[in-house]
Write an enzyme that holds these catalytic residues in place. Structure first.
Site, PDB file in Angstrom:
ATOM      1  N   ASP A 160      60.648  86.191 -43.035  1.00 50.68           N
ATOM      2  CA  ASP A 160      59.639  87.022 -42.402  1.00 50.68           C
ATOM      3  C   ASP A 160      58.293  86.334 -42.255  1.00 50.68           C
ATOM      4  OD1 ASP A 160      58.546  89.702 -41.514  1.00 50.68           O
ATOM      5  OD2 ASP A 160      57.306  89.315 -43.286  1.00 50.68           O
ATOM      6  N   ASP A 163      56.752  83.714 -47.298  1.00 52.22           N
ATOM      7  CA  ASP A 163      57.725  83.768 -48.389  1.00 52.22           C
ATOM      8  C   ASP A 163      59.115  83.557 -47.804  1.00 52.22           C
ATOM      9  OD1 ASP A 163      58.334  86.181 -47.133  1.00 52.22           O
ATOM     10  OD2 ASP A 163      57.050  87.333 -48.489  1.00 52.22           O
ATOM     11  N   TYR A 320      56.875  96.629 -46.205  1.00 51.34           N
ATOM     12  CA  TYR A 320      57.167  97.154 -44.873  1.00 51.34           C
ATOM     13  C   TYR A 320      57.613  98.609 -44.987  1.00 51.34           C
ATOM     14  CZ  TYR A 320      56.579  92.604 -42.694  1.00 51.34           C
ATOM     15  OH  TYR A 320      56.038  91.426 -42.225  1.00 51.34           O
ATOM     16  N   GLU A 567      48.501  84.183 -43.764  1.00 53.35           N
ATOM     17  CA  GLU A 567      49.967  84.249 -43.772  1.00 53.35           C
ATOM     18  C   GLU A 567      50.498  84.781 -42.443  1.00 53.35           C
ATOM     19  OE1 GLU A 567      53.707  85.644 -46.581  1.00 53.35           O
ATOM     20  OE2 GLU A 567      51.815  86.747 -46.733  1.00 53.35           O
TER      21      GLU A 567
END
Length: 616
Positions: A160, A163, A320, A567
């Site tokens: 995603d 990570d 999420y 990120e």
């Protein structure tokens, strides 16, 4: 010798000698030698030869079907010859000279950024990578994902963000959004040489999504929602605590299984349905996607599974969390209808109870913000497309008109003077109210605005109204460009937020694979901390990654530790790609009006019911 003559007189009969003398005399009488030796005058010659031919006859030429003057004939003939010499020969020479191909239009900033933005997806791939992946510092990873806990294994898909977790909900949304861009702008992708690339990206995702449930069945009772876990402030090895390249992962990566997931099931159905339109040129694969979409959609709509997929799950909810599923119902129904043409789907999408449950017509500003969690503005625009281009009429018109009005209102929220949302001084709209990671929301909104402008152009509508105020399609594009230009460098920091684009961009993005050297050494779970905490730029360039963005004051910290600034995410880059492809003019302008409707049957307006009987 004499013989009797009965009529009186006598006949004298000569002998043979007499006859010969008489014949010679007759022959001599036939030829008058004197006459032959004498010159005849003109009158005498005319007796023998007939009337003389007219000298004027030489002035005409008989061409068979046409008789024309000889002078005119030669005049036309020489005119043709001269014309051929003056005009024809230069044309022949000009055409015989090799021509240089016209130079292609130089790519604009949006096209250049698009090439890079797509490469981010290559860097996020999990599983066995193809030889043409194009990211030298990436290798095979996650090769045992789900093998011991699922029916088919969960090897593949995309990580995603920075990570190594595979979140299926935002991954499915990213594939839906990318498919939408290909359906609308396939010719642009082809002209830019990215058509095969973006389709490969989508197929890598949809192949994986087909593994997240039993896609060969017609009915299912579970789906896999995630691979890998992370606990807040964890001190045991997991995908957040460890700082490792995905190729070196050696900690447990459990799979999250859900038995009630209306939102996840509907989003997976939307992703597979949209992709089935992209791959219509591959009938067997397209049908496979439609079958899988139908199964996922049935699971989502089953009343026994109508629950948010993230509810109560500590490994999903903090990252999420889904806020509802009615928007996914509308979103997936629209895509399923376009993929299959099944009228029951458009009947459901236009059932007045659906927009009521989704609060679609309540003019709530936050519900106009398109994201991985809120599909409502995208669904409304998809259904507005149906109304303004096919106009199916009754019995769909009432709800379609509502979606159209809601879309218009969403577009009005892009107008700064209405102050629906705050803006930074540098010009970035704050769709998430100043919270971190604003760029993904701005890119999604820019895409919808630019796409709606193209829809208006396609149906020759010059603009729209916000109350008494009129705005043109050009106003929408201007807004979209202002937001994308902010990302490309037109901001107070004078920096690009896309890695590898421009002269100044983030060099410390929060990303495990990019921050650890690709030097053949394996760094342990905690051994990678030194790379996480290093102040040096990332040794590996994560080309095309969009940093989540600045704060509400246009400030930015290029720090690997501060993930809110640095990120990148799959969904964020999908929105960036969508905005860029809609705005680039390098490969022409406009949308493909018809491909999305290729499975839709002819729609004939039905007869409305008769009015209620009059009562005095």
């Amino acid at each position: 010798m004499y013989s009797a003559n009965h009529w009186g007189g006598a006949f004298e009969i000569n002998g043979e000698a007499g006859h010969e003398a008489e014949d010679d005399h007759s022959r001599n009488m036939d030829l008058d030698r004197g006459a032959l030796s004498r010159q005849l005058d003109e009158t005498q010659a005319s007796w023998l030869l007939g009337p003389p031919e007219s000298k004027k006859k030489d002035k005409y030429i008989d061409l068979g079907c046409v008789v024309c003057k000889r002078k005119l004939f030669w005049w036309v003939f020489w005119c043709i010859i001269i014309a051929f010499i003056v005009i024809g020969i230069p044309i022949i020479i000009a055409k015989s000279i090799p021509k240089k191909k016209p130079a292609p239009i130089p790519p604009d900033a949006y096209a250049n950024a698009l090439h890079k933005a797509l490469m981010f997806f290559n860097a996020q791939r999990s599983g066995k990578l193809p030889k043409n992946n194009g990211v030298s510092w990436r290798g095979n990873s996650g090769m045992s994902d789900g093998l011991n806990s699922t029916d088919f294994g969960l090897v593949g898909g995309y990580y995603d963000a920075g990570d190594n977790i595979k979140f299926h909900f935002p991954m499915a949304f990213s594939m839906t959004l990318l498919s939408w861009t290909v359906i609308e702008y396939s010719e642009k992708y082809k002209a830019l040489g990215e058509y095969d690339h973006v389709r490969d990206i989508i197929r890598w995702g949809t192949d994986y999504l087909l593994l997240t449930f039993n896609s060969s069945a017609t009915t299912i009772n579970k789906m896999y929602a995630q691979v890998g876990i992370a606990k807040i402030n964890s001190t045991t090895p997991d995908d957040h605590y460890c700082w490792m390249r995905p190729e070196d992962m050696d900690y447990p990566r459990p799979v999250q299984t859900v038995s009630a997931a209306a939102d996840l099931g509907a989003e997976v159905a939307a992703a597979l349905a949209a992709a089935s339109i992209v791959f219509r040129d591959d009938p067997s694969y397209s049908k496979k996607l439609v079958r899988g979409a139908s199964t996922a959609y049935k699971f989502a709509r089953d009343t026994g599974h109508r629950q948010k997929y993230s509810k109560g799950n500590p490994y999903i909810e903090p990252y999420y969390n889904s806020t509802g599923f009615w928007d996914e119902f509308m979103w997936s129904a629209a895509w399923m209808y376009y993929a299959t043409g099944n009228t029951s789907l458009i009947q459901f999408a236009t059932d007045p109870r659906l927009p009521q449950n989704a609060h679609a017509f309540m003019a709530i500003p936050d519900l106009s913000v398109f994201s991985w969690d809120n599909k409502l503005p995208g669904a409304e625009l998809l259904l507005t497309r149906l109304r303004i281009m096919l106009n199916p009429g009754y019995p769909y018109e009432e709800s379609l008109l509502g979606y159209y009005n809601a879309t218009q209102l969403t577009m009005c929220m892009s107008v700064r003077k209405f102050n629906t949302f705050n803006w930074t001084q540098g010009g970035l709209i704050q769709l998430n109210h100043g919270r971190p990671q604003p760029l993904q929301y701005a890119m999604n909104f820019a895409f919808l605005a630019s796409l709606y402008a193209d829809y208006l152009d396609a149906v020759n509508v010059p603009g729209f109204y916000c109350g008494p105020n009129y705005f043109s399609a050009a106003n929408l594009r201007s807004f979209a460009k202002s937001q994308v230009d902010y990302v490309l460098g037109d901001n107070p920091k004078k920096m690009s937020y896309i890695v590898g684009y421009g002269k100044k961009y983030p060099t410390h993005v929060h990303h495990r694979g990019a921050s650890i050297p690709h030097d053949g050494n394996k760094y342990s779970c905690t051994g990678g901390f030194k790379w996480r905490d290093s102040s040096n730029p990332n040794p590996n360039l994560l080309i095309g990654a969009m940093a989540p963005g600045p704060d509400q004051f246009d400030g930015f910290q290029d720090s690997r530790k501060n993930y809110s600034y640095t990120e990148p995410t799959l969904a964020g880059n999908a929105g960036l790609v969508a905005a860029l492809i809609s705005l680039t003019g390098t490969a022409g302008t406009g949308i493909d009006k018809n491909t999305i409707f290729s499975a839709v049957p002819p729609l004939y307006p039905g007869t409305p019911p008769p009015p209620a009987p009059w009562k005095p």
